[in-house]
Design an enzyme around this catalytic site. Structure first.
Site, short mmCIF file in Angstrom:
data_model
loop_
_atom_site.label_atom_id
_atom_site.label_comp_id
_atom_site.label_asym_id
_atom_site.label_seq_id
_atom_site.Cartn_x
_atom_site.Cartn_y
_atom_site.Cartn_z
N CYS A 332 0.83 -1.20 0.00
CA CYS A 332 0.00 0.00 0.00
C CYS A 332 0.87 1.26 0.00
O CYS A 332 1.51 1.57 -0.99
CB CYS A 332 -0.97 -0.04 1.17
N HIS A 435 -3.51 -5.70 1.07
CA HIS A 435 -3.30 -6.02 2.49
C HIS A 435 -3.68 -7.48 2.71
O HIS A 435 -4.64 -7.98 2.12
CB HIS A 435 -4.16 -5.14 3.38
#
Length: 511
Positions: A332, A435
């Site tokens: 991310c 994630h």
């Protein structure tokens, strides 16, 4: 009618979240329909539900313990700090606005009827709700507009059990101080005390228990022994105790850059539980060492954390590591930092308009107002099926010298194809928005094999421990620990609204 119990703590990291999870599993094992609830959670560790809603990770693992799917109603208000003075305010999974503390303190009163309605909808569907407070109820500067501790207990008329961490020291002062700082109505809501993380012979503790019961007129209904359970930790305070030095006996040394605004460090729980893997958190240049893998995690303020890497000297250390054929993975915000530069023309994350990245991937990121929150499934560049979730406000474009890391095949359960992430030509640098990528067993096993092969060693000799199965075992251990060390008959009376008194029954530690 739904039964309810609220767990509040004398401080952050007292064990509230774990205690709630354990009670959820305990009641679930007794055949009850039980759910967790925390009206307001301040955390940079969040999760995306199957419907694309964002909620705090603590209520996710509590829901898992309860044997139910995570539901955003379990955590209607999520605050994600963007800097020391401002937080992104999320209600029922959707962003409302960025607010400073004063603005939010005034605004949150408008949320009370909405929170009550959300809570009632859960109450209508379940037998038991286990509520969690935040920090301490004795934050007397904030109590007049509280919606998460005694304010929440008052909203739904919930009895409260106060948990205190003895491992940090000063447990009796924290119990007494917390109770006595509350007003009379709030003190009356505290029906019991649980002392958490005790080591040693409980007989040595008994004189203190007797005195604190006499001083507060609140019974101690449990003493929980310190247990080395491998459960997710949500509070960033827990990172202070993480390793920074490598384990020389481990097969692999994995180093995570501990960014000042690190988010979703629960991504690394799968790595922590694997045998012969050294997982450590790097806070400064002196800790860098000679890792086999460097991971740059997510961040709630990517530009500011990129500036931290520059100022700390870690930027140059990571670049040198990569130039010497080191393996680097960015998740991310970490993926965004791996690129050439990041642009924030609308100051979505920071007052900085632009900052240079690490330059390890031919990518460029621009920050947008729209947040992407999705669950995904896909296939990596090397053919591994993976699943996870995305939470980001940036759009990253790849250059010609990179390939996509993953082909996404489904989003929030619906068929949808697009490409995620980037991988360098030499395959050493990987960036992804996924994630939970390390929670995929085949991907993780192949990664370990690759890292060991690079060291001219044989492949990873252990079977990958499946995170979901591992957590189920840990939840059952936790429930058994609580049942053995809490006076459950007293807790049941509290939940029924019956008065319990300070008794002569002495708690006995059971491992």
């Amino acid at each position: 009618m739904v039964k309810q119990i609220m767990i509040q703590g004398t401080a952050s990291d007292a064990g509230k979240s774990v205690l709630v999870a354990g009670l959820c599993r305990l009641f679930k094992n007794k055949g009850k329909r039980v759910v967790p609830f925390k009206s307001q959670n301040m955390s940079l560790n969040s999760f995306i539900t199957a419907t694309g809603d964002e909620m705090g990770r603590a209520q996710v693992f509590q829901a898992e313990a309860a044997g139910v799917f995570p539901d955003v109603r379990m955590n209607p208000v999520l605050l994600k700090p963007t800097n020391d003075r401002q937080s992104q305010v999320i209600f029922m999974g959707a962003i409302l606005d960025n607010m400073d503390a004063v603005t939010y303190h005034d605004f949150k009163q408008t949320l009370i009827p909405k929170i009550q309605a959300v809570y009632q909808s859960l109450a209508d569907e379940n037998d038991i709700i286990v509520l969690e407070g935040a920090g301490s109820p004795a934050e007397i500067n904030l109590n007049d507009r509280d919606i998460v501790n005694m304010g929440m207990a008052k909203m739904v008329d919930a009895p409260v059990v106060l948990v205190a961490d003895i491992d940090k020291g000063g447990v009796f002062a924290s119990i007494y101080g917390t109770i006595m700082l509350l007003n009379e109505e709030e003190r009356a809501r505290i029906k019991g005390v649980i002392i958490n993380k005790f080591r040693g012979d409980v007989a040595l503790l008994q004189p203190g228990i007797d005195m604190i019961e006499e001083l507060t007129n609140v019974p101690v209904i449990g003493v929980i022994p310190y247990a080395n359970l491998q459960l997710e930790e949500e509070d960033s305070v827990s990172l202070n105790g993480k390793n920074y030095a490598p384990d020389s006996n481990a097969l692999l040394d994995i180093a995570i850059i501990c960014l000042p605004r690190i988010s979703n460090f629960t991504d690394f729980h799968s790595l922590e539980i694997q045998p012969e893997i050294s997982l450590r958190y790097i806070r400064n240049l002196a800790d860098f060492g000679k890792p086999d893998l460097v991971i740059i995690p997510g961040s709630k303020n990517t530009l500011e954390d990129m500036a931290f890497l520059e100022e700390s000297g870690l930027k140059k250390a990571i670049q040198n590591f990569a130039e010497n054929a080191g393996k680097v993975i960015g998740i991310c915000g970490g993926y965004q930092m791996l690129g050439q530069k990041m642009l924030d023309p609308d100051q979505v994350e920071s007052k900085q308009l632009e900052i240079a990245g690490l330059g390890l991937l031919d990518t460029e990121t621009i920050f947008l107002d729209q947040k992407r929150t999705t669950q995904i499934t896909g296939v990596t560049h090397s053919g591994e099926a993976v699943e996870g979730y995305e939470i980001h406000m940036g759009e990253t474009k790849r250059g010609e010298s990179t390939s996509p890391f993953c082909k996404i095949k489904a989003v929030n359960g619906n068929e949808e194809t697009h490409q995620d992430g980037a991988i360098s030509a030499n395959k050493n640098i990987i960036g992804t928005y996924i994630h939970g990528i390390f929670d995929n067993d085949v991907f993780l096993g192949n990664l370990f094999d690759e890292l060991l092969t690079r060291k001219n060693q044989s492949i990873y000799p252990h079977e990958i421990i499946n995170l979901k199965e591992h957590k189920e075992q840990e939840y059952d251990k936790l429930a058994a620990l609580l049942e053995a060390n809490i006076q459950m008959d007293q807790l049941e009376k509290i939940m029924k609204g019956e008065k319990i008194c300070v008794s002569t029954q002495k708690p006995a530690i059971k491992e």
